[in-house]
Each structure stands twice: as C-alpha cells, then as structure tokens.
Design a protein around this motif. Structure first.
Motif, mmCIF file in Angstrom:
data_model
loop_
_atom_site.group_PDB
_atom_site.id
_atom_site.type_symbol
_atom_site.label_atom_id
_atom_site.label_comp_id
_atom_site.label_asym_id
_atom_site.label_seq_id
_atom_site.Cartn_x
_atom_site.Cartn_y
_atom_site.Cartn_z
ATOM 1 N N LEU A 80 10.605 19.824 24.004
ATOM 2 C CA LEU A 80 11.090 18.476 23.714
ATOM 3 C C LEU A 80 11.932 18.458 22.441
ATOM 4 O O LEU A 80 13.001 17.838 22.404
ATOM 5 C CB LEU A 80 9.901 17.519 23.572
ATOM 6 N N ILE A 81 11.461 19.123 21.410
ATOM 7 C CA ILE A 81 12.208 19.158 20.147
ATOM 8 C C ILE A 81 13.514 19.926 20.318
ATOM 9 O O ILE A 81 14.555 19.547 19.758
ATOM 10 C CB ILE A 81 11.348 19.770 19.036
ATOM 11 N N SER A 82 13.480 21.005 21.095
ATOM 12 C CA SER A 82 14.707 21.755 21.360
ATOM 13 C C SER A 82 15.734 20.870 22.053
ATOM 14 O O SER A 82 16.917 20.854 21.688
ATOM 15 C CB SER A 82 14.397 22.988 22.208
ATOM 16 N N GLY A 83 15.295 20.121 23.065
ATOM 17 C CA GLY A 83 16.211 19.205 23.727
ATOM 18 C C GLY A 83 16.744 18.159 22.775
ATOM 19 O O GLY A 83 17.941 17.832 22.790
ATOM 20 N N TRP A 84 15.859 17.618 21.933
ATOM 21 C CA TRP A 84 16.255 16.590 20.959
ATOM 22 C C TRP A 84 17.315 17.127 20.001
ATOM 23 O O TRP A 84 18.353 16.479 19.797
ATOM 24 C CB TRP A 84 15.013 16.136 20.196
ATOM 25 N N LEU A 85 17.069 18.298 19.417
ATOM 26 C CA LEU A 85 17.966 18.839 18.395
ATOM 27 C C LEU A 85 19.214 19.481 19.004
ATOM 28 O O LEU A 85 20.335 19.176 18.596
ATOM 29 C CB LEU A 85 17.221 19.862 17.538
ATOM 30 N N VAL A 86 19.013 20.373 19.965
ATOM 31 C CA VAL A 86 20.140 21.130 20.520
ATOM 32 C C VAL A 86 20.970 20.267 21.457
ATOM 33 O O VAL A 86 22.192 20.174 21.325
ATOM 34 C CB VAL A 86 19.626 22.393 21.240
ATOM 35 N N GLY A 87 20.294 19.632 22.416
ATOM 36 C CA GLY A 87 21.032 18.781 23.351
ATOM 37 C C GLY A 87 21.643 17.577 22.675
ATOM 38 O O GLY A 87 22.805 17.228 22.918
ATOM 39 N N GLY A 88 20.864 16.926 21.797
ATOM 40 C CA GLY A 88 21.391 15.769 21.079
ATOM 41 C C GLY A 88 22.578 16.112 20.212
ATOM 42 O O GLY A 88 23.548 15.345 20.114
ATOM 43 N N SER A 89 22.525 17.283 19.577
ATOM 44 C CA SER A 89 23.636 17.712 18.735
ATOM 45 C C SER A 89 24.895 17.981 19.550
ATOM 46 O O SER A 89 25.998 17.579 19.160
ATOM 47 C CB SER A 89 23.238 18.967 17.955
ATOM 48 N N LEU A 90 24.744 18.651 20.698
ATOM 49 C CA LEU A 90 25.918 18.946 21.521
ATOM 50 C C LEU A 90 26.562 17.659 22.030
ATOM 51 O O LEU A 90 27.793 17.531 22.049
ATOM 52 C CB LEU A 90 25.526 19.835 22.691
ATOM 53 N N ARG A 391 29.779 21.792 11.975
ATOM 54 C CA ARG A 391 28.512 21.732 11.277
ATOM 55 C C ARG A 391 27.419 22.332 12.142
ATOM 56 O O ARG A 391 27.364 22.126 13.335
ATOM 57 C CB ARG A 391 28.178 20.261 10.948
ATOM 58 N N GLN A 392 26.483 23.066 11.508
ATOM 59 C CA GLN A 392 25.432 23.756 12.250
ATOM 60 C C GLN A 392 24.514 22.757 12.930
ATOM 61 O O GLN A 392 24.237 21.705 12.401
ATOM 62 C CB GLN A 392 24.603 24.636 11.302
ATOM 63 N N ALA A 393 24.016 23.147 14.137
ATOM 64 C CA ALA A 393 23.054 22.319 14.864
ATOM 65 C C ALA A 393 21.688 22.440 14.232
ATOM 66 O O ALA A 393 21.331 23.470 13.703
ATOM 67 C CB ALA A 393 22.988 22.737 16.316
#
Length: 393
Positions: A80-90, A391-393
C-alpha cells in the motif's frame, strides 16, 4: 476555520508527501515498524518452536508469538505504501520531460543498490556457513545460488519461474513489487495518449497479467489502491480520525486472530482488501499539515525516519543474517534453538534482534544510503542533453 462536522472527500491535483504532512510522518513510522515486524517474526520462527506445537506454552511466549505475528499485515502495508509513494509520485510527474525514463532509473536504482550488495553478502555468508559449495556455482535454475537465479531475482522472476536466491524466502514480495513497477506505467499509458499507444500498452499489460502467477496480478489491486488514495484527502474532525485509526488497528488484529496469516493468494484477498481500505481511510483522513513546533512529533519523526531509512535493507538482509547468526550459535554453543520455557532465552532473542538491526543499519550505511548519488549519476549519464533530472520519488 472550523473543521466540518461531516467528513468531506477532496481529490488532489498532486499527492502531498512533504515532510510537514501527517501522512508522511505515519508512512515513515509504518515503514520502519513493518520491516521490524517481519524481521522479528522470522527470527522467532527460526529460533523458537511453533506455538501450535506446544501443549502448554507459557504466557510470555504466547505474548511474543502474538506481537510478532503481524508479518502478513506488514507486507500488505509495504504494498500500500509503495503504491502511495511510487504510483502517486508518477501520476504527479506525467507530462514532464523524460518522466518515464526518470521513473525507470528511480525504480531500478531503488532495487539494485540494495539487492546487488545483499546478494554479494549472501554468497559470502554461504561460503562461511557451508551452504554454498564453491565448486557448485552454475547456471542451473534449480540451484538457489546459481548465476541464473541471481540474475532472475534482480528482475523479479523469483516465484514466477525461479526460486528465491539463496533460499531467502523474504524475496518473494520483491517479485510483486518489481512487476507492479512495470504494470502501473503500462496501465497509465493505456488510459491516455494516442490510440496505438493505448492499444500497445494494454496489450503488453494483458500479456504480463496472463503470464504471471495469479496471486501477483490479484494483489496489484492493493498496490493500485495505494496509488489512488495518494490523491484523496478526507477533510474531517478528530472523532472521525480516531474511528478510522481504530478500524485499521481492529482489522489488523482481527486478521491476526481469525484470518489467514500465511501466503497472499485468492484465499486471503478479501480480508486483505478490507484491511487495505481501513488503513487507507485512516491515512487519507490525517491532516495535511502538522505542528512543526511539537516536540513529541519531532521525536516521533526522527525515530520514524531512522528506521524507515534502512527498512528495505532490513527486509532483504535479515534472513541471511539470521542464518549467519544461527551458524555462529551452533559453532559456539552446539545449538541454534531457543526454548520458550527458559526466561534467559527471551533476552537472547532480544539481543539477536538488536544485533540484526545494527548489522542491517551498517549495510544500509554502506550501500543503500548511496542510492541518491547513484540515481544522480545515472540520470546525468543517461539523460544528458535532454532534460534535467526530476525530483526523486
């Protein structure tokens, strides 16, 4: 301005994961706590007998088994956190120059700056413990230490067509993560752009989904929930936030007590979706800004950031380190097993867990902490003359 009595749903133009957000604070705390939970659970399972094998386990061991029994929920939190950070950032970077190329560099560097040194350490540990025969390294897909298995684990083929490298069974979830990193941009590309681009992206996504094991594809939905929730905020008061937090904690405890806590598959999906929704509801209901003058929150953030920083290294390296410590215990004491009936053995367990954290932190400092520099150099090399690195994800 007074907080509305009834919760209101807001859709954000971009995910807010700045250091001043309550979401960022909770994510840092949970990343570290989840990795610690997995390490503690596996250490207990490797050293102590199974709780169900004991006719009359002492209360202390029942408590230890309960509080170190949330590894399943911890991995779900990782997704869930991966989706939040990585997907949200992309999603927030789409339309920027070289967004996909930068995203690819970010994802590969994130994985390989940890996996490559970890696999090197595992080879060294294997030689020290005798688990690896120096003359037995080959390209066979059935040899856990083979070059084929090593290369395949770098690109997410463990549990798909290959075993986990070196018997490190915690690597199974990285296969999920690796494929989600690829599937998400294909899904995004399939939702926009020209007709040929959409068709090609969706066709490739469908081919991947058909070739992957069904549980990996199924749990992509939890990762997607995290990416979607990153763009959602619930404007509400403290009572609703407390209720959301209680629902998330209650769902985790319920699954721990009455649910399935082993593999993630079709049998566990319904319970995990409910846990995911409860957790994301709690996360989305947090205020977007916290008081920077609060000493308590400053301390919590420092602790959370400290453990979150090396959580990935801890997750990937803890099982090889446990194997190395067990080997040392057999050499020094003639046994690598602990007894739930011996009070001193609980202190031994705690000491080994502390050593596990220390060694993982040292490995993070030596390798994973260099990830930002590796990313900058890769982007300067691969994206030179096109666009400035994002900027870094």
């Amino acid at each position: 301005m007074n907080t509305p009595h009834w919760p209101r749903l807001h859709l954000l133009a971009a995910a807010d994961t700045g250091a001043a957000s309550a979401q960022s604070l909770l994510i840092s705390v949970l990343r570290g706590a989840a990795a610690l939970q997995v390490a503690a659970a596996h250490l207990r399972a490797e050293l102590f007998p199974g709780l169900r094998t004991l006719a009359d386990p002492p209360l202390a061991y029942q408590a230890l088994a309960f509080f170190t029994g949330f590894a399943h929920q911890a991995v779900l939190v990782f997704f869930l956190i991966s989706g939040w950070l990585v997907g949200g950032s992309l999603l927030g970077k789409l339309g920027q120059p070289q967004a996909i190329a930068s995203y690819a560099i970010d994802r590969v560097s994130r994985l390989w700056t940890v996996l490559l040194p970890t696999f090197g350490l595992m080879l060294l540990f294997g030689l020290l413990t005798g688990a690896l025969d120096p003359g037995g390294v080959d390209f066979a897909s059935t040899n856990d230490f083979s070059a084929t298995v090593l290369a395949g684990n770098l690109v997410g083929l463990q549990t798909v067509t290959l075993p986990e490298f070196g018997g490190n069974y915690a690597l199974w979830s990285l296969a999920n993560e690796t494929w989600y990193y690829l599937m998400f941009p294909l899904l995004v590309a399939g939702a926009g752009g020209g007709a040929w681009r959409r068709a090609a992206s969706l066709a490739l996504l469908l081919a991947i989904a058909l070739l992957l094991p069904f549980p990996i594809v199924l749990y992509f939905l939890t990762w997607l929930l995290g990416a979607i929730a990153a763009r959602v905020r619930i404007v509400c008061g403290t009572p609703f936030r407390l209720a959301a937090a209680a629902a998330a904690a209650g769902a985790a405890v319920y699954v721990r007590v009455a649910g399935i806590n082993d593999d993630m598959n079709a049998a566990t999906f319904n319970q995990d979706i409910l846990c995911s929704l409860a957790f994301l509801l709690c996360l989305a209901s947090l205020p977007q800004r916290i008081d920077p003058a609060s000493r308590l929150l400053v301390r919590v953030r420092r602790i959370g950031d400290f453990f979150a920083a090396f959580s990935f290294t801890l997750y990937v390296l803890h099982l090889p380190l446990i194997g190395l410590m067990r080997h040392g215990a057999r050499l020094l004491f003639g046994s690598d097993r602990l007894s739930p009936l011996a009070p001193l053995h609980y202190a031994v367990y705690a000491g080994m867990l502390g050593l596990l954290l220390l060694l993982s932190w040292l490995a993070w400092w030596a390798f994973e902490s260099r990830t930002p520099q590796v990313r900058r150099r890769l982007k300067a090399w691969l994206l030179t003359g096109r666009a400035q690195p994002l900027r870094q994800a």
